[in-house]
Scaffold this active site. Structure first.
Site, PDB file in Angstrom:
ATOM      1  N   HIS A  70       0.843  -1.199   0.000  1.00  0.00           N
ATOM      2  CA  HIS A  70       0.000   0.000   0.000  1.00  0.00           C
ATOM      3  C   HIS A  70       0.873   1.241   0.000  1.00  0.00           C
ATOM      4  O   HIS A  70       1.666   1.447   0.914  1.00  0.00           O
ATOM      5  CB  HIS A  70      -0.913   0.010   1.224  1.00  0.00           C
ATOM      6  N   TYR A 105      -9.596   5.582   7.269  1.00  0.00           N
ATOM      7  CA  TYR A 105      -9.863   5.872   8.684  1.00  0.00           C
ATOM      8  C   TYR A 105     -10.840   7.046   8.699  1.00  0.00           C
ATOM      9  O   TYR A 105     -10.478   8.148   8.263  1.00  0.00           O
ATOM     10  CB  TYR A 105      -8.588   6.278   9.413  1.00  0.00           C
ATOM     11  N   PRO A 151      -5.287   0.425  18.246  1.00  0.00           N
ATOM     12  CA  PRO A 151      -4.879  -0.031  16.907  1.00  0.00           C
ATOM     13  C   PRO A 151      -4.948   1.034  15.811  1.00  0.00           C
ATOM     14  O   PRO A 151      -4.584   0.758  14.672  1.00  0.00           O
ATOM     15  CB  PRO A 151      -5.854  -1.176  16.620  1.00  0.00           C
ATOM     16  N   LYS A 168       0.255  -0.011  14.998  1.00  0.00           N
ATOM     17  CA  LYS A 168       1.622  -0.104  15.527  1.00  0.00           C
ATOM     18  C   LYS A 168       1.897  -1.318  16.419  1.00  0.00           C
ATOM     19  O   LYS A 168       3.059  -1.628  16.681  1.00  0.00           O
ATOM     20  CB  LYS A 168       1.955   1.159  16.353  1.00  0.00           C
ATOM     21  N   TYR A 221       3.431   6.758   9.989  1.00  0.00           N
ATOM     22  CA  TYR A 221       2.640   5.592   9.597  1.00  0.00           C
ATOM     23  C   TYR A 221       3.518   4.496   9.000  1.00  0.00           C
ATOM     24  O   TYR A 221       3.318   3.305   9.276  1.00  0.00           O
ATOM     25  CB  TYR A 221       1.556   6.013   8.592  1.00  0.00           C
TER      26      TYR A 221
HETATM   27  C1  FAD Z   1      -8.220  -8.432  19.536  1.00  0.00           C
HETATM   28  C2  FAD Z   1      -6.967  -7.715  19.091  1.00  0.00           C
HETATM   29  C3  FAD Z   1      -6.961  -7.015  17.879  1.00  0.00           C
HETATM   30  C4  FAD Z   1      -5.811  -6.334  17.455  1.00  0.00           C
HETATM   31  N1  FAD Z   1      -5.817  -5.639  16.264  1.00  0.00           N
HETATM   32  C5  FAD Z   1      -4.700  -4.978  15.894  1.00  0.00           C
HETATM   33  C6  FAD Z   1      -4.660  -4.235  14.694  1.00  0.00           C
HETATM   34  O1  FAD Z   1      -5.633  -4.175  13.957  1.00  0.00           O
HETATM   35  N2  FAD Z   1      -3.513  -3.588  14.388  1.00  0.00           N
HETATM   36  C7  FAD Z   1      -2.374  -3.659  15.195  1.00  0.00           C
HETATM   37  O2  FAD Z   1      -1.319  -3.102  14.866  1.00  0.00           O
HETATM   38  N3  FAD Z   1      -2.397  -4.354  16.313  1.00  0.00           N
HETATM   39  C8  FAD Z   1      -3.517  -5.004  16.680  1.00  0.00           C
HETATM   40  N4  FAD Z   1      -3.515  -5.707  17.814  1.00  0.00           N
HETATM   41  C9  FAD Z   1      -2.279  -5.734  18.556  1.00  0.00           C
HETATM   42  C10 FAD Z   1      -1.331  -6.786  18.006  1.00  0.00           C
HETATM   43  O3  FAD Z   1      -2.051  -7.912  17.626  1.00  0.00           O
HETATM   44  C11 FAD Z   1      -0.347  -7.058  19.121  1.00  0.00           C
HETATM   45  O4  FAD Z   1       0.378  -5.866  19.360  1.00  0.00           O
HETATM   46  C12 FAD Z   1       0.614  -8.199  18.822  1.00  0.00           C
HETATM   47  O5  FAD Z   1      -0.073  -9.416  18.786  1.00  0.00           O
HETATM   48  C13 FAD Z   1       1.713  -8.229  19.896  1.00  0.00           C
HETATM   49  O6  FAD Z   1       2.427  -9.416  19.780  1.00  0.00           O
HETATM   50  P1  FAD Z   1       2.998 -10.125  21.075  1.00  0.00           P
HETATM   51  O7  FAD Z   1       3.689 -11.341  20.563  1.00  0.00           O
HETATM   52  O8  FAD Z   1       3.778  -9.156  21.875  1.00  0.00           O
HETATM   53  O9  FAD Z   1       1.738 -10.507  21.966  1.00  0.00           O
HETATM   54  P2  FAD Z   1       0.578 -11.565  21.670  1.00  0.00           P
HETATM   55  O10 FAD Z   1       0.273 -11.630  20.222  1.00  0.00           O
HETATM   56  O11 FAD Z   1      -0.525 -11.242  22.614  1.00  0.00           O
HETATM   57  O12 FAD Z   1       1.223 -12.961  22.063  1.00  0.00           O
HETATM   58  C14 FAD Z   1       1.424 -13.327  23.403  1.00  0.00           C
HETATM   59  C15 FAD Z   1       1.411 -14.834  23.482  1.00  0.00           C
HETATM   60  O13 FAD Z   1       1.665 -15.209  24.826  1.00  0.00           O
HETATM   61  C16 FAD Z   1       0.798 -16.258  25.155  1.00  0.00           C
HETATM   62  N5  FAD Z   1       0.628 -16.326  26.611  1.00  0.00           N
HETATM   63  C17 FAD Z   1      -0.118 -15.514  27.391  1.00  0.00           C
HETATM   64  N6  FAD Z   1      -0.090 -15.917  28.651  1.00  0.00           N
HETATM   65  C18 FAD Z   1       0.708 -17.014  28.690  1.00  0.00           C
HETATM   66  C19 FAD Z   1       1.107 -17.898  29.720  1.00  0.00           C
HETATM   67  N7  FAD Z   1       0.646 -17.768  30.978  1.00  0.00           N
HETATM   68  N8  FAD Z   1       1.926 -18.924  29.415  1.00  0.00           N
HETATM   69  C20 FAD Z   1       2.372 -19.095  28.145  1.00  0.00           C
HETATM   70  N9  FAD Z   1       1.997 -18.293  27.109  1.00  0.00           N
HETATM   71  C21 FAD Z   1       1.170 -17.271  27.386  1.00  0.00           C
HETATM   72  C22 FAD Z   1      -0.482 -15.951  24.415  1.00  0.00           C
HETATM   73  O14 FAD Z   1      -1.320 -17.077  24.247  1.00  0.00           O
HETATM   74  C23 FAD Z   1       0.075 -15.431  23.094  1.00  0.00           C
HETATM   75  O15 FAD Z   1       0.246 -16.445  22.151  1.00  0.00           O
HETATM   76  C24 FAD Z   1      -4.649  -6.376  18.259  1.00  0.00           C
HETATM   77  C25 FAD Z   1      -4.656  -7.077  19.466  1.00  0.00           C
HETATM   78  C26 FAD Z   1      -5.798  -7.743  19.896  1.00  0.00           C
HETATM   79  C27 FAD Z   1      -5.784  -8.484  21.211  1.00  0.00           C
END
Ligand code: FAD
Length: 389
Positions: free
Chosen positions: A72, A200, A292, A296, A384
């Site tokens: 994009h 947006y 969101p 980011k 962005y």
């Molecule tokens: C519903 C939702 C929608 C989103 N939409 C957007 C969007 O449109 N745009 C955007 O930029 N960001 C979005 N985000 C944010 C983005 O998805 C996150 O910033 C990203 O997933 C961060 O990655 P992470 O690996 O740090 O955390 P996560 O993806 O949350 O991964 C953490 C992992 O740790 C695991 N975990 C948790 N507790 C335990 C435990 N006790 N023991 C072992 N494992 C555990 C979880 O199961 C998970 O697999 C969204 C988040 C959510 C929740």
């Protein structure tokens, strides 16, 4: 069991970190609470910055992204009537990639066996011990049997609700938080998107976002109260509301279809610092959350683990302590700027219950300024596409 780095969480931050460490010849082990299928089915982020796509290229995990992802070169802000294009390519010479988080997860997971990354799925009761020592441990259970994982370091990649941040004594860390008085009601449908680019929209009824996962799969959101009952929002009501909020031009182009996923997500800005305590390092959503609106969250997770893997590899290979000591401040410098941008776009594009006509006019004036000022559009575009690492 022993390893170099125990990683809690197989989300994007945990799996990217595991691959980066493995690529450097280290031995990480990932503990994930959920099953592989559950992790693959989570619908979340979809916009990747260049820093994130570069990282996937560095891991040789970018072939499918380049084949199936959508480049994009711009996106739109809408003020209820007209569209304001932010021309990323012209303003910055760069672009973003639309490629779903679930696809990124699939590429990371599919490469696990060939790269020799060890992941324990469905690890229950994960608990951290002795994190302020040089010999931290994690205990967990799998299929009812207790295990201990010894590591030199622990990476807390376990998202907002995981146990790692909670293992840091309250007296050591500082929390900064803003909870927004609304959420995003999301709908996923196998219909072509209403536009080639994201829109947006700021509308008197509330925010709306038109986005996509592919040329045939659309992802739309509308601002809604966090306690919204989804039963009160049948698909047709959401499509009707989107048609209004996106404005006459884009709203008129919506193709309607049955939802394949519908959910409501709260909006929050959150930072916990420092992102290190002894041998425990936090990365991604475990340390910070952005609303969101600026796309980011996933990108910050990727930049955190870029910094963290550099520091861990420097420690294991050269005994370099400085990189580890500098990890938290280095990561936070970028995190705070992304927090600022996400907060700014959220504040600009949503209806707040406490707003008077004054704040509403401020939003209008700001959107008019953006529409007519290249400098304003350039600033938005620069943020962005993602600030440099
Ligand atoms: C519903 C939702 C929608 C989103 N939409 C957007 C969007 O449109 N745009 C955007 O930029 N960001 C979005 N985000 C944010 C983005 O998805 C996150 O910033 C990203 O997933 C961060 O990655 P992470 O690996 O740090 O955390 P996560 O993806 O949350 O991964 C953490 C992992 O740790 C695991 N975990 C948790 N507790 C335990 C435990 N006790 N023991 C072992 N494992 C555990 C979880 O199961 C998970 O697999 C969204 C988040 C959510 C929740």
């Amino acid at each position: 069991m022993k390893c170099d780095v125990a990683i809690v969480g197989a989300g994007p931050s945990g799996l990217i970190l595991a691959h980066l460490l493995r690529q450097a010849g280290l031995e990480p082990v990932v503990l994930e609470r959920r099953s592989k299928d559950y992790v693959l089915s989570r619908i979340r982020a979809g916009v990747l910055e260049k820093t994130t796509t570069n990282l996937l290229e560095r891991l040789n995990l970018a072939d499918r992204m380049h084949a199936e992802g959508l480049v994009h070169e711009g996106f739109h802000l809408a003020d209820g009537e007209k569209l304001i294009r932010i021309d990323l390519a012209e303003l910055t010479g760069s672009s973003v990639m639309v490629y779903g988080q679930s696809e990124v997860q699939r590429d990371l997971i599919d490469a696990i066996p060939a790269r020799g990354v060890e992941v324990v799925w469905e690890a229950d009761d994960v608990a951290l011990h002795d994190v302020d020592s040089d010999a931290p441990r994690i205990t967990y259970s799998k299929n009812g049997t207790s295990h201990t994982l010894e590591a030199r370091f622990i990476a807390g990649c376990d998202g907002f609700h995981g146990p790692c941040r909670k293992a840091i004594p309250e007296t050591v860390g500082v929390t900064h938080e803003r909870v927004y008085p609304f959420g995003w009601l999301g709908i996923l449908a196998d219909v072509p998107p209403c536009d080639d680019e994201l829109i947006y929209a700021n509308h008197a009824n509330g925010f709306a976002l038109a986005s996509m996962r592919s040329a045939t799969r659309s992802r739309y959101y509308i601002q809604a109260p966090v306690d919204t009952n989804l039963d009160e929002w049948p698909d047709e009501r959401i499509w009707d509301e989107l048609a209004v909020r996106l404005g006459p031009e884009a709203g008129g182009r919506i193709t309607r279809g049955a939802s394949i996923e519908k959910s409501i997500a709260p909006l929050r800005s959150f930072v916990f610092e420092p992102m290190r305590h002894g041998s425990l390092f936090l990365a991604g959503d475990s340390a910070h959350i952005v609303p969101p609106t600026g796309a980011k969250g996933l990108n910050l997770a990727a930049s955190d683990v870029t910094y963290l893997s550099d520091a861990l590899i420097a420690w294991f290979k050269q005994g370099d302590q400085n990189a580890l000591d500098g990890y938290s401040s280095r990561a936070l410098a970028r995190i705070w700027k992304s927090e600022r941008f996400s907060w700014y776009l959220t504040s600009l594009m949503h209806q707040f219950p406490e707003h008077s006509s004054f704040e509403r006019e401020m939003q209008r004036a700001e959107l008019d300024y953006i529409a007519n000022s290249r400098a304003a559009r350039e600033s938005i575009a620069e943020n962005y596409i993602g600030l440099p690492l």
